[in-house]
Design an enzyme around this catalytic site. Structure first.
Site, mmCIF file in Angstrom:
data_model
loop_
_atom_site.group_PDB
_atom_site.id
_atom_site.type_symbol
_atom_site.label_atom_id
_atom_site.label_comp_id
_atom_site.label_asym_id
_atom_site.label_seq_id
_atom_site.Cartn_x
_atom_site.Cartn_y
_atom_site.Cartn_z
ATOM 1 N N HIS A 152 6.534 -15.237 8.426
ATOM 2 C CA HIS A 152 6.447 -13.923 8.852
ATOM 3 C C HIS A 152 7.921 -13.096 8.375
ATOM 4 C CE1 HIS A 152 3.284 -14.656 11.410
ATOM 5 N NE2 HIS A 152 3.761 -15.593 12.077
ATOM 6 N N HIS A 206 -1.814 -17.610 12.009
ATOM 7 C CA HIS A 206 -1.227 -16.117 11.982
ATOM 8 C C HIS A 206 -1.320 -15.461 10.538
ATOM 9 C CE1 HIS A 206 0.345 -18.243 15.769
ATOM 10 N NE2 HIS A 206 0.037 -17.404 16.232
ATOM 11 N N ASP A 231 -2.432 -20.672 7.870
ATOM 12 C CA ASP A 231 -1.892 -20.645 9.174
ATOM 13 C C ASP A 231 -2.707 -19.696 10.028
ATOM 14 O OD1 ASP A 231 1.168 -21.167 10.649
ATOM 15 O OD2 ASP A 231 0.324 -19.294 11.475
ATOM 16 N N ASP A 240 -1.710 -24.367 12.944
ATOM 17 C CA ASP A 240 -2.036 -23.815 14.488
ATOM 18 C C ASP A 240 -3.604 -23.206 14.459
ATOM 19 O OD1 ASP A 240 -0.984 -21.931 12.611
ATOM 20 O OD2 ASP A 240 0.697 -21.297 13.892
#
Ligand SMILES: [Zn+2]
Length: 309
Positions: A121, A160, A158, A245
């Site tokens: 991120h 995200h 991931d 995740d």
């Protein structure tokens, strides 16, 4: 053969009780590697700062370092708490990613970095979502600048979207960024319409998937969209942002992958790396917050992606 890389100071940053991105994540993962695994603990990489200054704006690095020195509590938002050790831990994670890139570049087999804080991120001038320095982007730049590779392909699985890695390479033709992720979801980016800009047009591929996606649809997306795009880029090295995740019980995500799915992802990426880039495969740990499952999921992925030849 797989070599695991971790940094000597990756456990140092601790945002306190209840914060999901915790040292316990990495302690569990490292604790799951018995003596049959090859684990290397590395100190600062000699080219660390030079590479970080190509990934991040030097001014951002300075702001981060000074904020830690001053004793600030946050870098930008409450998702990025600072302690006295945050700079040390973040640079240690990035150093391990560079050492892993060195090893993968030499054709030794697969490298996996077991590091934290995570990186995908973190944008060129912005800390976000538990991430301060973009470890994956640093590995990519190191492969290009220090090892002379011309084309790198990145896949981020991931749950995200890897907004930071996307932003850093958005206008680049030499780095393909691909991602599967839950969408709409944090951090808000990652729509299929984001495809790159300028020379990088067509070098970003987002495959957003709805909450609740399970093994079948997730693996189909990789097989049908991600793998062909990665192969078309004809990369010299395949770099993976490996977040765990999308696991069905992860407290931070809403997808439903089983443990077996992570092994399957590993198999698909191993086959691809053997086919298109002489087996050069480097995976960098991103998210994954179910402490009871994380170590098993990582090992499942690594077994799937072990060199077959
Ligand atoms: Zn994540």
């Amino acid at each position: 053969m797989t070599r695991i890389f971790t940094g000597i100071d990756c456990l140092a940053h601790d945002a306190g009780y209840g914060f999901p991105e915790s040292p316990a994540r990495l302690e569990r993962i490292l604790g799951g590697f018995d003596s049959s695994w090859d684990v290397a603990e590395v100190s600062e990489h000699p080219q660390l700062m030079e590479v970080l200054e190509t990934v991040h704006e030097p001014r951002y690095l300075e702001i981060f370092r000074r904020a830690v020195e001053r004793g600030d509590g946050l870098l930008g938002s409450s998702d990025n708490p600072l302690t006295k050790e945050t700079w040390k831990a973040a640079t240690s994670a990035a150093s391990a990613a560079l050492s892993a890139a060195d090893w993968a570049a030499e054709g030794n087999g697969q490298a996996f970095t077991a590091v934290r804080p995570p990186g995908h991120h973190a944008e060129s001038k912005l800390a976000m979502g538990f991430c301060y320095l973009n470890n994956t982007a640093a590995a990519v730049e190191h492969l290009i600048r220090s090892h002379g590779f011309e084309r790198i392909a990145v896949y981020d699985f991931d749950v995200h979207h890897g907004n930071g890695t996307q932003e850093i390479f958005y206008k680049r033709a030499d780095v393909l960024f691909t991602s599967t992720h839950q969408w709409p979801f944090y951090p808000g980016t990652g729509s299929a319409t984001e495809t790159g800009r300028g020379p990088g047009e067509g070098k970003t591929l987002n495959v957003p998937l709805p909450a609740g996606t399970g093994d079948r649809d997730f693996l189909s997306a990789i097989r049908d969209s991600i793998v062909p795009a990665l192969a078309r880029h004809e990369p010299d090295v395949l770099v993976v942002s490996a977040g765990f995740d999308a696991w069905r019980d992860d407290p931070m995500g809403g997808m439903r992958l089983s443990e077996t799915a992570f092994a399957e992802i590993g198999v698909l990426l191993r086959e691809l790396a053997d086919r298109v880039c002489s087996g050069r495969l480097l995976s960098v740990l991103e998210g994954g917050y179910d402490l009871d499952a994380l170590s098993r999921l990582v090992r499942s992925y690594l077994r799937g992606s072990e060199q077959t030849a």
